[in-house]
Structure formats: structure tokens, C-alpha cells
Write a protein that holds these residues in place. Sequence first.
Motif, PDB file in Angstrom:
ATOM      1  N   THR A 116      27.631  54.313  34.587  1.00 20.58           N
ATOM      2  CA  THR A 116      27.134  55.669  34.365  1.00 20.58           C
ATOM      3  C   THR A 116      26.602  55.959  33.055  1.00 20.58           C
ATOM      4  O   THR A 116      26.677  54.890  32.232  1.00 20.58           O
ATOM      5  N   TYR A 142      32.894  53.042  36.797  1.00 20.25           N
ATOM      6  CA  TYR A 142      33.466  54.004  37.768  1.00 20.25           C
ATOM      7  C   TYR A 142      33.883  53.421  38.929  1.00 20.25           C
ATOM      8  O   TYR A 142      32.774  52.805  39.841  1.00 20.25           O
ATOM      9  N   GLN A 168      33.973  53.709  42.748  1.00 21.61           N
ATOM     10  CA  GLN A 168      33.523  54.502  43.857  1.00 21.61           C
ATOM     11  C   GLN A 168      34.348  54.825  45.098  1.00 21.61           C
ATOM     12  O   GLN A 168      35.187  54.228  45.415  1.00 21.61           O
ATOM     13  N   GLY A 214      37.484  59.114  41.963  1.00 23.42           N
ATOM     14  CA  GLY A 214      37.847  58.836  40.371  1.00 23.42           C
ATOM     15  C   GLY A 214      37.781  60.145  39.657  1.00 23.42           C
ATOM     16  O   GLY A 214      36.792  60.938  39.781  1.00 23.42           O
ATOM     17  N   CYS A 215      38.807  60.635  39.447  1.00 18.12           N
ATOM     18  CA  CYS A 215      38.757  61.811  38.428  1.00 18.12           C
ATOM     19  C   CYS A 215      40.214  61.969  37.600  1.00 18.12           C
ATOM     20  O   CYS A 215      41.060  61.159  38.076  1.00 18.12           O
ATOM     21  N   TRP A 274      41.844  54.804  40.473  1.00 15.58           N
ATOM     22  CA  TRP A 274      41.355  53.385  41.492  1.00 15.58           C
ATOM     23  C   TRP A 274      42.499  53.351  42.287  1.00 15.58           C
ATOM     24  O   TRP A 274      42.180  52.562  43.260  1.00 15.58           O
ATOM     25  N   THR A 321      32.174  49.626  42.113  1.00 18.22           N
ATOM     26  CA  THR A 321      32.046  50.289  40.884  1.00 18.22           C
ATOM     27  C   THR A 321      30.520  50.490  40.614  1.00 18.22           C
ATOM     28  O   THR A 321      29.735  49.868  41.124  1.00 18.22           O
ATOM     29  N   LYS A 358      38.752  56.120  30.207  1.00 18.03           N
ATOM     30  CA  LYS A 358      37.413  56.730  30.579  1.00 18.03           C
ATOM     31  C   LYS A 358      37.257  58.041  30.013  1.00 18.03           C
ATOM     32  O   LYS A 358      36.192  58.668  29.916  1.00 18.03           O
TER      33      LYS A 358
END
Length: 904
Positions: free
Chosen positions: A461, A587, A589, A623-624, A615, A458, A50
Motif C-alpha cells: 500500500t 496488507y 487481502q 483487514g481492519c 489476518w 498480500t 500497521k
Amino acid sequence: MGLGRKKKLVVLGGGMGTLSAIYAITSKDRWRADFESITVYEETWRLGGKGASGRNPDACFRSEEHGLHIWLGFYDNALELIQDCYKKLDPSHGHRWQDWTQAFTPLDAVQLLEKGFGGRPTEYKFPPRGGQASLGAIPSILGAARLLSTSGTTTFSQDFQEEFATKAGPSIGARITRIDQHTADLERKGELHREQWKELRDDLDYTLWEFNRREQQLLRGKSADVFQMWVLMNLSLSLLFGIVRDRIYARGFEVIERLEWSRWMHRNRATRRVLASAPVRACYDLIFGYVNGWANARCVGAGTGTYCLLRMVFGYRNHFAYQLNAGMGEVVFSPLYHVLRDRGVEFKFFHKVTNILPDRTGTAVDSIQLQCIRRVKGDREYLPLFNVKNLQCWPTQPFEDQLEPLPKTCAEDRVSLQYGDDFHDVILGIPPPALDQITEELQAVNAQWRDMTDKLRTTATLSAHLWMTASTTSLGWPDQSTLFGAYEKPLDTIWDADSLIEFEDFPADNCPKAIMYLCGVMADGEDPRTTAKEWIKTRADGAWSNVRNPTKPEFDWRMLYDPQDRPDEKRLDWQAIHINDEGAARYVQSRPGTARYRLRSDQSGLENLWLAGDWTKTALNAGCMEAAIMSGQRAARGVSGYSEISVIGEADRPILPTGPLDAIRQVFDGLDDAIGEIDALGAVLALPNADVTTMLPDNLEIVPHPNSPSGLHPVGVLFAHHWNVRPARAPEWLGRGYNEVAIAVPFVRPRHSNDAQLFTYLPILLLDSPGFTALGALGFGLNKKICSVTNGGGYRQAQTVFRQVPLLTFDTRAAGQARPASEFPNLDLARDIFSLPVLTRHFGNWRRLNMAFDFAAAWVTPVAGQLSVENVFLDGFRRQQVQLANINHDPFSAFAFRCGWSLT
């Protein structure tokens, strides 16, 4: 796999989780002796998952990526990795930047749109600070909340303070002072007396009630700046109230994870006006915390939201955030690719994983099925990068000149990897929901896999990258702003990406004047361009005040750059607008109650499968980039056995059990945990290897320590007074004390073990308490003996109980002032000795104990003097007198210290 045989490691997916894992492994010099090969299989033509970005040669080599990428300052693991990567990057690759500071620019303020004040954004400044400021255990996070709750009172405007003091009464000031005192005690001790706890809870409850009762009259007619301070006060006090009321400092953030964050804050007296404020909305926007993109359907677990907010505000290193000076691909993934390829990692692009099959027992991966989507001409290596403005970049489409013409699918395109022949271990970085189709057999035999794929949610985005014909100033962008958040959905976060223009290839006489990156959560099924067009037409003027058409009340489409100079809305066709709504692009969540379904990197249930990605279950559970790297480093430690691979912040947040059985097991496993405080004299000796070996059981061996003199091995001696010793879940009034002498042999391991984990072995402990002696022997398997103790400050002696025969004597004097432990670099060896896991023999089996001294909060006093071993009470620890050096000058020395400890 036989002893001494090298591993073949297969890595599935080229995202940051897997890349950070193999970077950690290959950063160790011995990796080539342990691994025969490391091969990365990536479905596309580029790395990054991503975070991938590409340059579009058909559009002036502009950068196009999934969204907006800002690195927050608390990304300790990410920042350490990228700094090291740039140091290792070979200049011959032609990358423009050879230092990470050239690729990242500090960001010390953000603009947030506070509704109700004429659409005027409010600036939130975060002062730069030196060094690493990451939060540690929960008590430190409690201290951070306390800091915010008290510092807010000093930043109200003077007239507002006076008005509030008049209307709310003087008792509020006294209560806040008492709150500060009690939370400081709680942070230091980890617990309060029952009366103190009740007083703290009641003070917080009353203060919030009084604040909220007068909200309307106090805020009527006030400015956005005053409202900003009001929000910070209410929010911070509410968080602190919830932390205290739910005893999160003792139980962990997971106890509130099943609750939705806003509902939990509201339960703890945060007003609806505060919950609708810009800082709270920005936190939800940051982790896309909405069901199906609906602004009124917030969905973030309370534990995750609270923890991440405190880390973000108080845990940043040097700067609050860092913006990338080019695309994520060239700033992050090109350097990583070059360094890893130089180290011998093989990359196989265009390989899609179609199935992961367990063996017959369901305990290991037996085979991996892949499909080769494109073949490289002559079976050569695919070279994925090209140069744009002296940056190594990834293209938006693969290089067709390197590839065979697109064929029809045939049997030759299928690749099967078999355990033993092609791999021994696997690191999996493919996230849900893409996992659902390739792990059906795993889900059939493993309930945890079923839960993870079924219950993690998820969201799609939306990203919109706009090239503008006017400068940011001409557009009416807020002064001195780079990042603008909490704006109107769906494009609620905006980044001024002007720094990218320099590295894109526009004609000199027709170049855009600004670039704006926008992103946000997106409802499934919507058309991205239609949605972006509607947002620009109706909401863009709130972000840029000068974009209205002067002749008609709508957005001036001439503000959008278009080399073809198309009219009106058609200019939007040249902009990069994309919805990430398929498979791995979605993404994951952090919805309430779903953290329990995340699996840790080492929790796949298969002995040769490791997981890596944001995840998985980490301290963040959001998520980062940082969560992905934390997961990758943990996977690296597991697959390699390199215990020195550390994960900063890994222990900050207790891990939630994954099911009812694990929860029950966690309860019983914690019954024998203990805590206490210690006042000790310690010494680190260097003894002959032969003497040290005689202290160990036959099935343990010492591992030479690199900083020890040749032929000698470190041994720790601790003469301690313990107090407030009690079960970890017991109140303080149950605490008891005793005196103890401990002999510690560090850096040992079981003989013939390939495990890199090292331990400390305690040959003997001498105590003056029969009760604690019996508990240590029966409960933990420690070799505890009863003795008589003389405890006189610098003079301490252990004696036999009946005849008072001296056994061991410390005779010392202070040799300097007490200072924080961090100021003694020579203390590192002692810290290692008393921080390693302790190995004990318990009912015939080895048992691992974690005895953790809180050296971070310890005060240390240098001492000098003599240690006398006066009786042969332990084989190998012969009669001798040792002159003790000063810890300021030698790691083999003596010191006194006081701190807390825990035993698990």
C-alpha cells in the motif's frame, strides 16, 4: 502445569490484535490470580503494527503513519475497547485527553467521485442514530438489504419516479411491495414456502430485468443525484436477489466466498455501469481489493464483500464513522500502553522473533527464538513515549540516549524462551508474510499452517501525507467534506486531516494551512515518490480544483508546504510518502476462495498457541481494526478460560471450514440441528442449595450465582407449546408440534474443573409426544419422559399418562401488556438460564447442546399466579406451592413469551 499454578503468558508482536487480547484478560479482576506474568515482545520501538504512528522531531514534530485511519461506526468491539481504555487511563500520565469523545470526531457523510458527471463528487449522507445498531444473524442482514431496496424508491426525484412509472408499468410497484412482504416473512421465519420463495425470486428477477432494460433511456440527461439513486436501487436489489437466490439466509455467506464479488453481483443483475460506480469502487478501495494494484483486477470474495457492505451501511453505532483528531499512536496506542503497563504487563521492545519451535509431538510450542536488536543502557526499561502538545507520542526513530551503541550481532543478542521456565501460553500477532520465515517447523508438521502462509495473498500500500500552504477552501476541496473516496488510483482515498495541525509544532509565522492524507493500493516494485509525484502532477486537480499553476498547465508546487522553500517538485521531498511493502507491513487481502485458509484464534493446531490479528478468521475476514480486535478478544477468551469475554458480532457470520474433512464433518454435525417456535410460560425460582444439588449427577456441581439470595440457587421452569419443530435443513411443511415441561438447573459445571465455562443441566423434561421423547433421549441424551398435558393459556398442567395424576401446575393470569423482551431488565436472569449451553449425558459421555431462544425478537407478557408441584416426581423438587411474582418487579418471577429457537 499443575493445578493452581499461575501461567506465564508471552505475547509476540505489539499490534492491535495482541494488545486487545491482553487488554481483555487484564480487565478481569482475577487475572493476577491466574497469570504470573504477561510479557509483550515487540520488534520495533513502538506499538501498533500497521496502525503505528510516530512524531518526527526533525520535521516540526509532524505525525507520520502507515496510511489513513478512519474508524467505521460498526466497529463495536473497537469502540467499546477505546471508551473503556480512556475511562481507565490514569490522568497522572499527562495525556491531553481523558475522554474518548475528545480524541474522535463523528463523520456522517463521505464524498465519492462518480465518473461521467464532470468530475463532480457525490455526497452520501448517513443519519446519526442512537445506541448500538449492530446486525445480528443473517435474517437481520437480509432485513437490512430489504430496507435499502425499498427505501430507495422514495428518494428518487419526483419527475424520475413518474417517468419510470410510466415507462416501466405499474406492475413494478406491486412487485416491490410483494418483495417487501416476502422478505419480511423470510427475515422473521428464516424460511418460506416453496411457492413464496419462487415468487420472491421471480419478482426480484423481473424487477431487475425491467430496471436494467430501461437504464439508458431513464438515465439519459439526468443529474448525478438521480444516478446515485439508480445505483443504490440496482445495487441493493441485486444484493437481495443474490441473498435469496443463493439462500444465503440459510446457508451463510461462505457459500459464495469462492466467487469474485463483482462477478457475483453481475450474475445477480447488477449492471456494468453500476459495478463501475463510486460506491462499489469505494468498497474495493477500502479493503485494497486489487491484484498487484491493478484497477481492472478486482479480487474480493463475494461473501466478504456483501457482508462487510451491509455491516458498514446498516450496522453502524451512533455515527457512520469517526475520524481521529491526532495520530493513531497517540489517540489509541499511547493510552493502551499506559493502561496495560499500569496493570503490570511488561513490554520488551527491540526483540525480533526468529523462530517458533514445536515440541516433538507437534502439539505445543516448546521454544521461541528471538534476537535482541538493541540493548537498553543498564538493562533498564525502555521508555518509548514523549510529550508533544500535551499528547503522549511515539517517535519516528528510537530514543538513542536510552540505548547502547549499535553493536555487531553476537551470541549474547540471541534470546531463547523455553516452555515451563519462560512461558506456558503464547499469543502470536505477527501476520503473514512475516510468519513464513519463523514458522518453518510448524509448516512442516501442520498442513493448515502451510496453506495459510502459502495461499493468503498480500498487497503493498502507498501513503502520502501532504502539508499544504493553502486552506482546504482555497484548494478547492469539496464543501463540508472530510473524506473523499473512489478517486483516481493509486491514491484513491483522501482525508482532510486539518485537525492534526493543532497538535504538531510548526512556527507560528510559517504554519501549513491544511493537511491531506492520501492512500491506496500499490503495485510491487514501483518507487513511491515517483508514483506520488506523477499522481500529483496529473490527477490532483480532480480532488482540489484550485491547484493549477496560473501561468502554466500543471500542478502549482507552491501549494506544498516546505520550511526550506525549495523550488517546484523538490518541495515534494519534505512530504511524508511511504510504501508499505515489506513483511508485516503488507496488507492481507480478502481474495475469493482464500477465507478457508485463514485460521481462527483458537485454530493454531497447538494447544498453547493462540492467534491474534486481522489476518485470522473472524466474522469479517477483512483487514481492519475491528477484525483485529475481534480476533484478539477470542484469543483472550481461549488462553484465559474467561468465558465472559464476549466478541460482539462473532456469531453474525458462519465460520467457513478449513478443509475437506472439516467440511464433511460440518455436514454431518448439522444433521441433528433443529429449529422451531415456542409459546411458553416460564418461571425462575430460588431453591435451597441442598435441594438443587440433589437434582444433579454426582459429577456436577452448582456455581453460586452472585444475584441469588444467600443459600439459594436459581432454577428455571418452562411449560411450553412447540410448533414448526423440524431439522434445521428441512422445509417448513415437515414441522410438527408438542407440549413440554422443562426443569433447568443453570450455572453448573463438572466437579474439579478449572474451565470457566458454565452450563445448564436439565434433570427432566416431560413431553406428550412419544416420537419427540424417543428422539430427545436417543439423539441428544436428554432425560425425556412421556406425560399428559393440559394446555389452557394461563392454566397448564402436566399429568401422568395412565392415571392422570397431577405432577406440575401453572395457574397464572396476565399482569401487564406484552412488550419486547428488551424492555424487561429483570428478564436477564431467565435469559442466562435458557441461553447457557446445555450439558447432557449421551452414551456415557458428556455432550454440549446449544439451545438458543431468540429473545431479541421475543414479546414478553408479565404474569402472576401460582406454581404447584403436586407429586414427588423428581428428587429435590419437593411438593410445594410457589407464589409467582411479576417480572416487572423481581427476577425470580414468572412471564409468558413467544419466539423462535434453534438447537445445535
